[in-house]
Every structure is written in structure tokens, then in C-alpha cells.
Scaffold this motif. Structure first.
Motif, PDB file in Angstrom:
ATOM      1  N   TRP A  75      -1.734   6.063  -7.759  1.00 16.37           N
ATOM      2  CA  TRP A  75      -3.268   5.984  -7.427  1.00 16.37           C
ATOM      3  C   TRP A  75      -3.993   4.930  -7.502  1.00 16.37           C
ATOM      4  N   SER A  76      -3.548   4.010  -8.230  1.00 16.68           N
ATOM      5  CA  SER A  76      -4.162   2.723  -8.397  1.00 16.68           C
ATOM      6  C   SER A  76      -4.105   2.064  -7.095  1.00 16.68           C
ATOM      7  N   GLY A  77      -3.172   2.079  -6.422  1.00 16.40           N
ATOM      8  CA  GLY A  77      -2.604   1.574  -5.219  1.00 16.40           C
ATOM      9  C   GLY A  77      -3.368   2.319  -4.091  1.00 16.40           C
ATOM     10  N   GLY A  91     -11.883 -11.041   3.066  1.00 17.55           N
ATOM     11  CA  GLY A  91     -12.330 -10.939   1.724  1.00 17.55           C
ATOM     12  C   GLY A  91     -11.415  -9.518   1.007  1.00 17.55           C
ATOM     13  N   ALA A  92     -11.132  -8.734   1.821  1.00 19.74           N
ATOM     14  CA  ALA A  92     -10.547  -7.749   1.266  1.00 19.74           C
ATOM     15  C   ALA A  92      -8.883  -7.880   1.127  1.00 19.74           C
ATOM     16  N   LEU A  93      -8.314  -8.934   1.647  1.00 26.24           N
ATOM     17  CA  LEU A  93      -6.977  -9.117   1.525  1.00 26.24           C
ATOM     18  C   LEU A  93      -6.285  -9.254  -0.090  1.00 26.24           C
ATOM     19  N   SER A  94      -7.084  -9.715  -0.890  1.00 27.54           N
ATOM     20  CA  SER A  94      -6.726  -9.709  -2.232  1.00 27.54           C
ATOM     21  C   SER A  94      -6.700  -8.480  -2.685  1.00 27.54           C
ATOM     22  N   LYS A  95      -7.375  -7.616  -2.417  1.00 22.31           N
ATOM     23  CA  LYS A  95      -7.174  -6.216  -2.981  1.00 22.31           C
ATOM     24  C   LYS A  95      -6.075  -5.522  -2.363  1.00 22.31           C
ATOM     25  N   VAL A  96      -5.827  -5.638  -0.999  1.00 31.72           N
ATOM     26  CA  VAL A  96      -4.565  -5.176  -0.318  1.00 31.72           C
ATOM     27  C   VAL A  96      -3.304  -5.736  -0.942  1.00 31.72           C
ATOM     28  N   LYS A  97      -3.344  -6.949  -1.134  1.00 30.54           N
ATOM     29  CA  LYS A  97      -2.118  -7.342  -2.067  1.00 30.54           C
ATOM     30  C   LYS A  97      -1.925  -6.787  -3.487  1.00 30.54           C
ATOM     31  N   ALA A  98      -3.143  -6.430  -4.202  1.00 32.17           N
ATOM     32  CA  ALA A  98      -3.087  -5.835  -5.589  1.00 32.17           C
ATOM     33  C   ALA A  98      -2.462  -4.448  -5.240  1.00 32.17           C
ATOM     34  N   ALA A  99      -3.055  -3.710  -3.968  1.00 33.11           N
ATOM     35  CA  ALA A  99      -2.649  -2.666  -4.016  1.00 33.11           C
ATOM     36  C   ALA A  99      -0.837  -2.294  -3.660  1.00 33.11           C
ATOM     37  N   ASP A 110       9.556   5.310 -10.282  1.00 31.79           N
ATOM     38  CA  ASP A 110      10.119   6.712  -9.678  1.00 31.79           C
ATOM     39  C   ASP A 110       9.820   6.766  -8.182  1.00 31.79           C
ATOM     40  N   SER A 111      10.499   6.599  -7.350  1.00 35.41           N
ATOM     41  CA  SER A 111      10.393   6.598  -5.944  1.00 35.41           C
ATOM     42  C   SER A 111       9.872   7.967  -5.177  1.00 35.41           C
ATOM     43  N   LYS A 112      10.591   9.031  -6.073  1.00 32.28           N
ATOM     44  CA  LYS A 112       9.895  10.531  -5.627  1.00 32.28           C
ATOM     45  C   LYS A 112       8.970  10.916  -6.252  1.00 32.28           C
ATOM     46  N   ALA A 113       8.137  10.118  -7.185  1.00 27.05           N
ATOM     47  CA  ALA A 113       7.008  10.526  -7.730  1.00 27.05           C
ATOM     48  C   ALA A 113       5.827  10.937  -6.698  1.00 27.05           C
ATOM     49  N   LEU A 114       5.021  12.083  -6.851  1.00 30.32           N
ATOM     50  CA  LEU A 114       3.885  12.686  -5.908  1.00 30.32           C
ATOM     51  C   LEU A 114       4.594  12.809  -4.500  1.00 30.32           C
ATOM     52  N   GLN A 115       5.934  13.351  -4.369  1.00 32.81           N
ATOM     53  CA  GLN A 115       6.728  13.449  -3.161  1.00 32.81           C
ATOM     54  C   GLN A 115       6.690  12.179  -2.427  1.00 32.81           C
ATOM     55  N   GLY A 116       7.141  11.163  -2.962  1.00 35.41           N
ATOM     56  CA  GLY A 116       7.306   9.798  -2.215  1.00 35.41           C
ATOM     57  C   GLY A 116       6.007   9.422  -1.916  1.00 35.41           C
ATOM     58  N   SER A 117       4.859   9.702  -2.292  1.00 33.42           N
ATOM     59  CA  SER A 117       3.459   9.085  -1.826  1.00 33.42           C
ATOM     60  C   SER A 117       3.472   7.526  -1.920  1.00 33.42           C
ATOM     61  N   ALA A 118       4.297   6.870  -2.647  1.00 33.97           N
ATOM     62  CA  ALA A 118       4.220   5.428  -2.784  1.00 33.97           C
ATOM     63  C   ALA A 118       4.940   4.841  -1.449  1.00 33.97           C
ATOM     64  N   TYR A 119       5.971   5.359  -1.007  1.00 33.10           N
ATOM     65  CA  TYR A 119       6.620   5.014   0.200  1.00 33.10           C
ATOM     66  C   TYR A 119       5.461   5.326   1.268  1.00 33.10           C
ATOM     67  N   THR A 120       4.752   6.373   1.535  1.00 36.77           N
ATOM     68  CA  THR A 120       3.779   6.413   2.558  1.00 36.77           C
ATOM     69  C   THR A 120       2.538   5.590   2.547  1.00 36.77           C
ATOM     70  N   SER A 121       2.185   5.511   1.261  1.00 39.43           N
ATOM     71  CA  SER A 121       0.828   4.643   1.044  1.00 39.43           C
ATOM     72  C   SER A 121       1.150   2.907   1.511  1.00 39.43           C
ATOM     73  N   LEU A 122       2.441   2.758   0.878  1.00 34.79           N
ATOM     74  CA  LEU A 122       2.713   1.283   1.345  1.00 34.79           C
ATOM     75  C   LEU A 122       3.187   1.180   2.657  1.00 34.79           C
ATOM     76  N   ALA A 123       3.716   2.296   3.413  1.00 37.98           N
ATOM     77  CA  ALA A 123       3.848   2.149   4.690  1.00 37.98           C
ATOM     78  C   ALA A 123       2.725   1.794   5.739  1.00 37.98           C
ATOM     79  N   ALA A 124       1.533   2.514   5.038  1.00 40.47           N
ATOM     80  CA  ALA A 124       0.307   2.515   5.908  1.00 40.47           C
ATOM     81  C   ALA A 124      -0.219   1.000   5.584  1.00 40.47           C
ATOM     82  N   LEU A 125      -0.258   0.300   4.405  1.00 38.10           N
ATOM     83  CA  LEU A 125      -0.579  -1.102   4.460  1.00 38.10           C
ATOM     84  C   LEU A 125       0.159  -1.914   5.519  1.00 38.10           C
ATOM     85  N   TYR A 126       1.644  -1.631   5.659  1.00 37.79           N
ATOM     86  CA  TYR A 126       2.255  -2.608   6.190  1.00 37.79           C
ATOM     87  C   TYR A 126       1.685  -2.504   7.687  1.00 37.79           C
TER      88      TYR A 126
END
Length: 215
Positions: A75-77, A91-99, A110-126
Motif C-alpha cells: 500500500w505504500s507503493g 517531477g513525479a519520476l522520483s516517486k515512481v521509483k520509490a513506489a 511475500d509475493s502472494k500477499a493481498l492476492q498478488g497485488s504487488a505483482y499487479t501494481s508493479l506491472a502497472a508501473l512498467y
């Protein structure tokens, strides 16, 4: 979010995904989720950067208090990337890198935390960040992460929406439409009614764009 709804959400999640968090921190995370949905889907665009900045302070406090909880880093990301999106520009790029760093931290815990939400959110950034030399955007990496998200949560509204959005960006309109239509049938998430409603609106808008391109 009203207190009974928060308590219901905590009761459901404490049985599984958030078991590493105590009740107080589960409530903090539930409130962050609800506040994010309010900012993202209900506030005027001009008010979102300041609101996300304030919410980012809350997520930073939670990761400080619970550094081993993948859910807190997810959720921080999410909040930091949403803040970057609301701010816009280079100017938002530094925040994106932090996310990105927060989401990678969550995956390491834990890659499966919150039903794999880290995978989904990171993919959206890429998928959304410019590629080299400005940023780290990479459609192939996004697809890899989304496939991993779908392995964890094949029927989730977020995993299917971002998969459909990725296919749309790749001009695979028929496949995108199939994924998005499936996303609209996803089961509701207890306590996340506002987020679900906002996401469904995004899905419907993307389906309209696809309809214009292929029909």
C-alpha cells in the motif's frame, strides 16, 4: 468508511492475508485502502496530489512500524505511485521509483500477499512509466509480472483489469475485451465497495475505447 464496515473487513482478512498484522494495524491498513479509493475516485483532480501526499505519510508510518509486513509495503507503493500519477510530469519520476522499490520489497517478503497485488501494481508501473533513458518502463516486464499476478489471482478485478489494459496497450483489442469483460464479473471485495465501483467505471471506459477501435 464506517466503523462496522472496517470491523467486518478486518474480521475477514485477519483469518488469512493480514494475519501478520495485529488488529490495530489491520484497521490502519483498511482505513488507508478506503482513503485511497476516496481520493482516487471521488476527489477533484486538483485536490488529489495534496491528499495523496498526506496519505503517503500514513503508509510510511505503517511500514516503519511493520517493516516485515508485505501488505504495508504494497500500500505504500500503491499510494506513492498514485501520488506520482496525480502530480504528473518528470517531477513525479522520483516517486515512481520509490513506489517501485516499495513493491519490490513487498514481493521479497511475500509475493502472494493481498492476492498478488504487488505483482499487479508493479506491472502497472512498467506499463505506464517511460522507457530508458527517462524511466524504467518495459512492456515485456509488465507482461511477465501480470502473468504472475494472474497465477495468484486469476479472477480478481484488479489483476484482470490491468491485464486487459496491458493487452489494449499492445493493440490486442479482442483479447483485452475478453479480459475486461471477465473483470466486470469479479466477485465483490468486502469493505472495498468504493474501489470496486471506481475500477468498474475504468473498465467500462476502456471497453468503450476498444469498441470504437474494433467495431
Amino acid at each position: 468508511m464506517n466503523k462496522p464496515a472496517i470491523c467486518m473487513l478486518i474480521g475477514l482478512l485477519s483469518q488469512g492475508a493480514w494475519a501478520a498484522l495485529d488488529t490495530d494495524d489491520q484497521q490502519r491498513l483498511a482505513e488507508i485502502q478506503q482513503r485511497w479509493a476516496t481520493i482516487q475516485y471521488q476527489l477533484p483532480a486538483a485536490q488529489r496530489p495534496a491528499a495523496f501526499e498526506q496519505l503517503a505519510g500514513q503508509t510510511a508510518a505503517l511500514t516503519h512500524d511493520q517493516p516485515a509486513a508485505a501488505e504495508a509495503w504494497i500500500w505504500s507503493g500503491i499510494v506513492t505511485s498514485s501520488w506520482a500519477g496525480a502530480q504528473g510530469g518528470l517531477g513525479a519520476l522520483s516517486k515512481v521509483k520509490a513506489a517501485k522499490a516499495d513493491l519490490e520489497k513487498a514481493l521479497s517478503l511475500d509475493s502472494k500477499a493481498l492476492q498478488g497485488s504487488a505483482y499487479t501494481s508493479l506491472a502497472a508501473l512498467y506499463d505506464r512509466v517511460p522507457g530508458w533513458p527517462i524511466g524504467f518502463g518495459d512492456a515485456d516486464k509488465a507482461e511477465q509480472l501480470l502473468q504472475q499476478a494472474l497465477q495468484v489471482n486469476p479472477d480478481g478485478i484488479d489483476s484482470l483489469y490491468f491485464w486487459g489494459d496491458h493487452l489494449y496497450r499492445q493493440k490486442k483489442y479482442s483479447e483485452a475485451r475478453t479480459a475486461l469483460q471477465k473483470a466486470l464479473q469479479a466477485a465483490p471485495r468486502p469493505g472495498r465497495e468504493s474501489a470496486d465501483a471506481g475500477r468498474r467505471d475504468e473498465i467500462k471506459a476502456l471497453l468503450v475505447d476498444i469498441h470504437k477501435k474494433v467495431d
